[in-house]
Motif scaffolding. Structure first.
Motif, short mmCIF file in Angstrom:
data_model
loop_
_atom_site.label_atom_id
_atom_site.label_comp_id
_atom_site.label_asym_id
_atom_site.label_seq_id
_atom_site.Cartn_x
_atom_site.Cartn_y
_atom_site.Cartn_z
N PRO A 116 0.85 13.10 -52.29
CA PRO A 116 0.63 13.57 -51.08
C PRO A 116 0.03 12.71 -50.10
N PHE A 117 -0.76 11.52 -50.52
CA PHE A 117 -1.39 10.75 -49.55
C PHE A 117 -1.00 9.28 -49.68
N GLU A 141 -5.11 14.27 -60.13
CA GLU A 141 -5.75 15.19 -59.31
C GLU A 141 -6.99 15.64 -60.22
N TYR A 142 -8.22 15.28 -60.07
CA TYR A 142 -9.44 16.01 -60.47
C TYR A 142 -9.83 17.13 -60.10
N GLN A 195 -7.75 12.67 -55.50
CA GLN A 195 -6.57 12.18 -56.26
C GLN A 195 -6.56 10.89 -56.25
N VAL A 196 -6.18 10.17 -57.23
CA VAL A 196 -5.88 8.85 -57.72
C VAL A 196 -4.71 8.55 -58.18
N ALA A 210 -6.70 5.73 -54.04
CA ALA A 210 -7.24 7.04 -53.82
C ALA A 210 -7.07 7.44 -52.44
N ASP A 211 -7.21 8.90 -52.31
CA ASP A 211 -6.98 9.92 -51.26
C ASP A 211 -8.25 9.57 -50.08
#
Length: 186
Positions: free
Chosen positions: A17-18, A60-61, A66-67, A82-83
């Motif tokens: 998504p990013f 996603e943690y 988000q990585v 990362a986001d």
């Protein structure tokens, strides 16, 4: 600090998504085969313009970070994206030894931030607040003590949850750096 367990992360579906200018924050010094030993089979293998095939993993943690891990097959290492440009937060979540990774330097991070802001000016408040929160611990004498450096709100909350999960008797909390560090009620 030890890395936060990858098993708490949920896989992200591709496309992530990013994709709008994610921040590349860490460089891994090992290849895609070594990455697969820790991350499992690639979630996606795709062509990267002009570089060839690459393996991708995305997670996603629980804290919302988000990585994405990107390893081009012809390259000796890979990238961690990362986001949000929270370098230390990302480094704590990456399930690899710190000696196998390089953080991007201050100049490169500044360039990443400039690129991000020129493409997405609406993210300026997020960038401006990357160092707006402090994690605190109440000492045995009742006094507050800073833990680490100022960071983002998301990272500070993640750190508080991490320390609380360790089961220590201390009380942990976060607050804006411009506020009095009054501890919350236990």
């Amino acid at each position: 600090m030890t890395n936060i367990d990858l098993t708490t992360a949920k896989p992200l579906a591709f496309p992530v998504p990013f994709t709008n200018l994610p921040s590349h924050l860490l460089i891994c010094t090992f290849n895609h085969e070594v990455a697969a030993q820790t991350l499992g089979p690639p979630m996606l293998t795709d062509e990267v313009d002009g570089l060839g095939a690459a393996d991708f993993w995305a997670f996603e943690y629980p804290c919302g970070l988000q990585v994405v891990f990107q390893f081009v097959h012809t390259q000796p290492g890979g990238l961690v994206l990362a986001d949000s440009p929270e370098v230390e937060h990302v480094a704590r979540h990456v399930p690899f030894d710190g000696s196998d990774m390089q953080r991007i330097d201050a100049d490169a991070l500044h360039s990443e931030l400039d690129l991000l802001l020129s493409a997405l000016p609406d993210r300026k408040p997020e960038i401006d607040s990357l160092h707006a929160f402090q994690v605190w611990r109440q000492g045995d004498d009742g006094n507050p003590f800073r833990i680490g450096k100022p960071t983002s709100e998301r990272d500070a909350k993640c750190l508080v949850q991490h320390y609380e999960a360790l089961g220590h008797k201390q009380l942990y909390w976060c607050s804006r750096v411009d506020q009095n560090p009054i501890s919350p009620s236990p």
